[in-house]
Design a protein around this motif. Sequence first.
Motif, PDB file in Angstrom:
ATOM      1  N   GLY A 178       0.811  -1.220   0.000  1.00 16.80           N
ATOM      2  CA  GLY A 178       0.000   0.000   0.000  1.00 16.80           C
ATOM      3  C   GLY A 178       0.834   1.255   0.000  1.00 16.80           C
ATOM      4  O   GLY A 178       0.415   2.297   0.514  1.00 16.80           O
TER       5      GLY A 178
ATOM      6  N   THR B 116      -5.031  -6.448  -7.312  1.00 15.57           N
ATOM      7  CA  THR B 116      -5.539  -5.266  -6.612  1.00 15.57           C
ATOM      8  C   THR B 116      -6.162  -4.346  -7.650  1.00 15.57           C
ATOM      9  O   THR B 116      -6.135  -4.650  -8.853  1.00 15.57           O
TER      10      THR B 116
ATOM     11  N   GLU C 295      -6.141  -0.300  -7.690  1.00 12.03           N
ATOM     12  CA  GLU C 295      -5.958   1.024  -7.092  1.00 12.03           C
ATOM     13  C   GLU C 295      -6.094   2.085  -8.173  1.00 12.03           C
ATOM     14  O   GLU C 295      -5.361   2.063  -9.154  1.00 12.03           O
TER      15      GLU C 295
ATOM     16  N   ARG D 200      -2.156   8.507  -6.612  1.00 13.97           N
ATOM     17  CA  ARG D 200      -3.212   7.613  -6.127  1.00 13.97           C
ATOM     18  C   ARG D 200      -4.407   8.418  -5.647  1.00 13.97           C
ATOM     19  O   ARG D 200      -4.257   9.397  -4.920  1.00 13.97           O
TER      20      ARG D 200
END
Length: 226
Positions: A173, A201, A203, A223
């Motif tokens: 992360g 994932t 993101e 992000r």
Amino acid sequence: VQVIHPAPRDAEVDELYAVARPRPARRPWVGVSMIASLDGSTVVDGRSGRLGNPTDAAVFGALRRAADVVIVGAGTARAEHYGPPKQPGLRIGVVTSRGAVDPAADLFASGAGFLVMPEDGPAAPAGIDVVRAGTGRVDLAGALERLGDVVAEAAFVQAEGGAHLNGELLASGCVDELNLTLAPVLVGGDGPRATVGAPSTFERFDLVHLATDDGYLYGRWVRRSL
Ligand SMILES: NC(=O)c1ccc[n+]([C@@H]2O[C@H](COP(=O)([O-])OP(=O)(O)OC[C@H]3O[C@@H](n4cnc5c(N)ncnc54)[C@H](OP(=O)(O)O)[C@@H]3O)[C@@H](O)[C@H]2O)c1
């Protein structure tokens, strides 16, 4: 470069990358920097060099000037023969569980290099600083929190690959920003894409700028905050 997004204009590379980056609460902001071919490979003949052009080198330089510290996977440090940075005082942390580095290499002999290793990893060679977190593998989020052991006040960490380190950063992360250059070449082969090995994932990133010259695209994505 010609900026395409958010609004068309001409810009200097440095201006695009010397931007404010908010420091997350517990660790520095992490930006991953990579170049890839149109078919998604990050290497040609085992290295990234042939993908690049002078503007991509300028992007890399601008990011290093903006960074407080650089981290890099042991595989990349080896493949790209990492040496001391041009920027005085900038430190480069080599992430490794095995600690198989040559302490006499310029990167370490210069004092710029340090190691990022698991708590239970081998002893660091004499005179080389080490940041430790995790057992077996480096707990990257933990190591980033402890960078203050070797670098005071690190706010922006530039992560320079390779794909396996990027995959582990993603899994932890810890990818806040991606600076990706798309090189206008097809290279075939089975070279790694920008991340390898992270569990699946999804993101979402926001495009901050997209610039071009020489047929290359230079993008910066951040992000999306939840
Ligand atoms: N296109 C680009 O922008 C770009 C950028 C960088 C690199 N590259 C290319 O990518 C290739 C290297 O990439 P790569 O994916 O093979 O290697 P890498 O990600 O640079 O390094 C992998 C190594 O890093 C260490 N490592 C990573 N995460 C770790 C963790 N959480 N804990 C402990 N150790 C960790 C391990 O070292 P130990 O095995 O020592 O434990 C691992 O074997 C080279 O060909 C290079 O030229 C391309």
